[in-house]
Design a protein around this motif. Structure first.
Motif, PDB file in Angstrom:
ATOM      1  N   ILE A   3       0.863  -1.136   0.046  1.00  0.00           N
ATOM      2  CA  ILE A   3       0.005   0.061  -0.039  1.00  0.00           C
ATOM      3  C   ILE A   3       0.885   0.677   0.515  1.00  0.00           C
ATOM      4  O   ILE A   3       1.885   1.568   1.332  1.00  0.00           O
ATOM      5  CB  ILE A   3      -0.869   0.179   1.481  1.00  0.00           C
ATOM      6  CG1 ILE A   3      -2.214  -1.056   1.049  1.00  0.00           C
ATOM      7  CG2 ILE A   3      -1.831   0.949   1.201  1.00  0.00           C
ATOM      8  CD1 ILE A   3      -2.781  -1.139   2.190  1.00  0.00           C
ATOM      9  N   SER A   6      -1.655   7.514  -2.719  1.00  0.00           N
ATOM     10  CA  SER A   6      -2.335   7.623  -3.752  1.00  0.00           C
ATOM     11  C   SER A   6      -1.375   9.173  -3.718  1.00  0.00           C
ATOM     12  O   SER A   6      -1.655   9.919  -3.322  1.00  0.00           O
ATOM     13  CB  SER A   6      -3.391   7.292  -3.939  1.00  0.00           C
ATOM     14  OG  SER A   6      -4.243   8.095  -5.688  1.00  0.00           O
ATOM     15  N   ASN A  11      -8.712   6.288  -4.222  1.00  0.00           N
ATOM     16  CA  ASN A  11      -7.767   4.926  -4.069  1.00  0.00           C
ATOM     17  C   ASN A  11      -8.091   3.711  -4.891  1.00  0.00           C
ATOM     18  O   ASN A  11      -8.548   4.210  -6.155  1.00  0.00           O
ATOM     19  CB  ASN A  11      -8.744   4.347  -3.437  1.00  0.00           C
ATOM     20  CG  ASN A  11      -8.634   5.104  -1.245  1.00  0.00           C
ATOM     21  OD1 ASN A  11      -7.733   6.030  -1.330  1.00  0.00           O
ATOM     22  ND2 ASN A  11      -9.785   4.756  -1.047  1.00  0.00           N
ATOM     23  N   PHE A 271      -5.326   8.688   0.780  1.00  0.00           N
ATOM     24  CA  PHE A 271      -5.655   7.821  -0.370  1.00  0.00           C
ATOM     25  C   PHE A 271      -4.823   7.480  -1.090  1.00  0.00           C
ATOM     26  O   PHE A 271      -3.285   7.649  -0.089  1.00  0.00           O
ATOM     27  CB  PHE A 271      -6.177   9.029  -1.572  1.00  0.00           C
ATOM     28  CG  PHE A 271      -7.168   9.767  -1.351  1.00  0.00           C
ATOM     29  CD1 PHE A 271      -8.214  10.046  -1.370  1.00  0.00           C
ATOM     30  CD2 PHE A 271      -6.633  11.775  -1.168  1.00  0.00           C
ATOM     31  CE1 PHE A 271      -9.057  10.689  -1.026  1.00  0.00           C
ATOM     32  CE2 PHE A 271      -7.425  12.645  -0.886  1.00  0.00           C
ATOM     33  CZ  PHE A 271      -8.821  11.740  -0.580  1.00  0.00           C
ATOM     34  N   THR A 272      -5.190   5.939  -0.876  1.00  0.00           N
ATOM     35  CA  THR A 272      -3.968   4.677  -1.788  1.00  0.00           C
ATOM     36  C   THR A 272      -4.202   3.979  -2.556  1.00  0.00           C
ATOM     37  O   THR A 272      -4.494   3.930  -3.324  1.00  0.00           O
ATOM     38  CB  THR A 272      -4.360   3.462  -0.494  1.00  0.00           C
ATOM     39  OG1 THR A 272      -5.341   2.895  -0.356  1.00  0.00           O
ATOM     40  CG2 THR A 272      -3.691   4.060   1.273  1.00  0.00           C
ATOM     41  N   LYS A 273      -3.137   4.176  -2.879  1.00  0.00           N
ATOM     42  CA  LYS A 273      -2.910   2.839  -3.786  1.00  0.00           C
ATOM     43  C   LYS A 273      -2.473   1.352  -3.880  1.00  0.00           C
ATOM     44  O   LYS A 273      -1.575   1.424  -2.498  1.00  0.00           O
ATOM     45  CB  LYS A 273      -1.577   3.941  -4.814  1.00  0.00           C
ATOM     46  CG  LYS A 273      -0.699   2.652  -6.110  1.00  0.00           C
ATOM     47  CD  LYS A 273       0.139   3.065  -6.513  1.00  0.00           C
ATOM     48  CE  LYS A 273       0.404   2.241  -7.940  1.00  0.00           C
ATOM     49  NZ  LYS A 273       1.943   2.919  -8.413  1.00  0.00           N
ATOM     50  N   GLU A 274      -2.993   0.205  -3.875  1.00  0.00           N
ATOM     51  CA  GLU A 274      -2.908  -1.060  -3.733  1.00  0.00           C
ATOM     52  C   GLU A 274      -2.463  -1.696  -4.948  1.00  0.00           C
ATOM     53  O   GLU A 274      -2.682  -1.626  -6.059  1.00  0.00           O
ATOM     54  CB  GLU A 274      -4.287  -1.553  -3.432  1.00  0.00           C
ATOM     55  CG  GLU A 274      -5.063  -1.375  -2.010  1.00  0.00           C
ATOM     56  CD  GLU A 274      -6.371  -1.677  -1.774  1.00  0.00           C
ATOM     57  OE1 GLU A 274      -6.487  -3.243  -1.973  1.00  0.00           O
ATOM     58  OE2 GLU A 274      -6.956  -1.202  -1.399  1.00  0.00           O
TER      59      GLU A 274
END
Length: 277
Positions: A3, A6, A11, A271-274
């Motif tokens: 993770i 972002s 996300n 806000f995340t980037k998986e």
């Protein structure tokens, strides 16, 4: 799964490719993502960059292969020159309908969509840009506005710009996209009094107050207010209380205390980037 933060105001999910899967012209879906897909299909609808529907072979995780995967990816890999360790963005529309894009392509076009939203010249342009962005990333329009509010609120507050108009200095106005975000989040209600009224066009009336007139259009520097409160900010004996993050929390008009409602307290701010392997 990895993770990361972002760089976009929402996300999103990526799958990192491997050379062996590229050679086999398939996209392997990690087991941790398999529950996002239907386990009772052998074809899946994949939207391309132009939203055209293409049906590809699909192997569910519960199959004898014990690997969830999408076949027929050779043309996609060739077209976008996909290499090992490139990241593929997956946007879910349903368990049997997704969009697949290379991350570099996805980032380029979504940033263009965000720029179009932020440079809207009127309400119609703003609504059209918002609808387009919502469709492209399959995120609710109100959620996009909340995310934009949070994302912009993290930026540095700059000095308010001025422009000359017939030898007069005129301060910059609040951009259309920011007015529309504030309208949507506060529904036109004053952040101090909670009051508004419906205009003849059926929209709520509100004004926007710059907390520090020398600073620019930043959500920490803007308040949705009614005319009476706006006038008190301008003419009353004023005291303002801010929190550590720079949000206005209390105001005193001639010694009378009022709390300031801030929508930021009710919005998810990470806000995340998986990245799946």
């Amino acid at each position: 799964m990895l993770i990361e933060n972002s760089n976009l105001p929402f996300n999103y999910i990526c799958i990192r490719t491997t050379q062996s899967r590229i050679d086999k012209k398939l996209l392997a879906i990690p087991a941790s993502l398999s529950d996002r897909f239907s386990q009772n299909i052998n074809k899946i609808c994949v939207l391309d960059e132009n939203d055209r529907e293409i049906f590809k072979s699909f192997t569910p995780y519960k199959s004898t292969s014990k690997e969830c995967r999408i076949g027929g990816m050779g043309e996609f890999y060739k077209k976008f020159e996909i290499k090992a360790d490139d990241e593929i963005v997956i946007i879910f529309y349903a368990k049997d309908k997704i969009k697949i894009l290379p991350e570099r392509y996805f980032l380029k076009h979504i940033k263009q969509d965000l720029k179009t939203l932020e440079t809207s010249n009127n309400g119609d342009e703003f609504t059209k840009a918002l609808n387009h962005l919502s469709k492209n990333i399959n995120i609710d329009k109100m959620q996009i506005l909340k995310n934009q509010f949070v994302f912009n609120a993290r930026q540095i507050i700059k000095a308010r710009k001025r422009k000359s108009v017939k030898n007069l200095q005129k301060r910059e106005v609040v951009p259309i996209h920011m007015r529309n975000i504030l309208l949507s989040l506060y529904n036109g209600k004053c952040q101090v009094s909670g009051w508004t009224f419906q205009m003849q066009n059926l929209k709520p009336y509100f004004e926007i107050y710059h907390i520090d007139a020398t600073k620019g259009n930043h959500f920490k520097n803007l308040l949705v207010v009614c005319p009476n409160i706006h006038a008190q900010f301008t003419y009353a004996n004023l005291k303002q209380v801010f929190d550590r993050e720079g949000w206005l929390r209390e105001v005193y008009f001639n010694g009378e205390r009022h709390e300031v409602f801030q929508i930021i307290d009710f919005i998810k701010q990470d806000f995340t980037k998986e990245i799946y392997f």
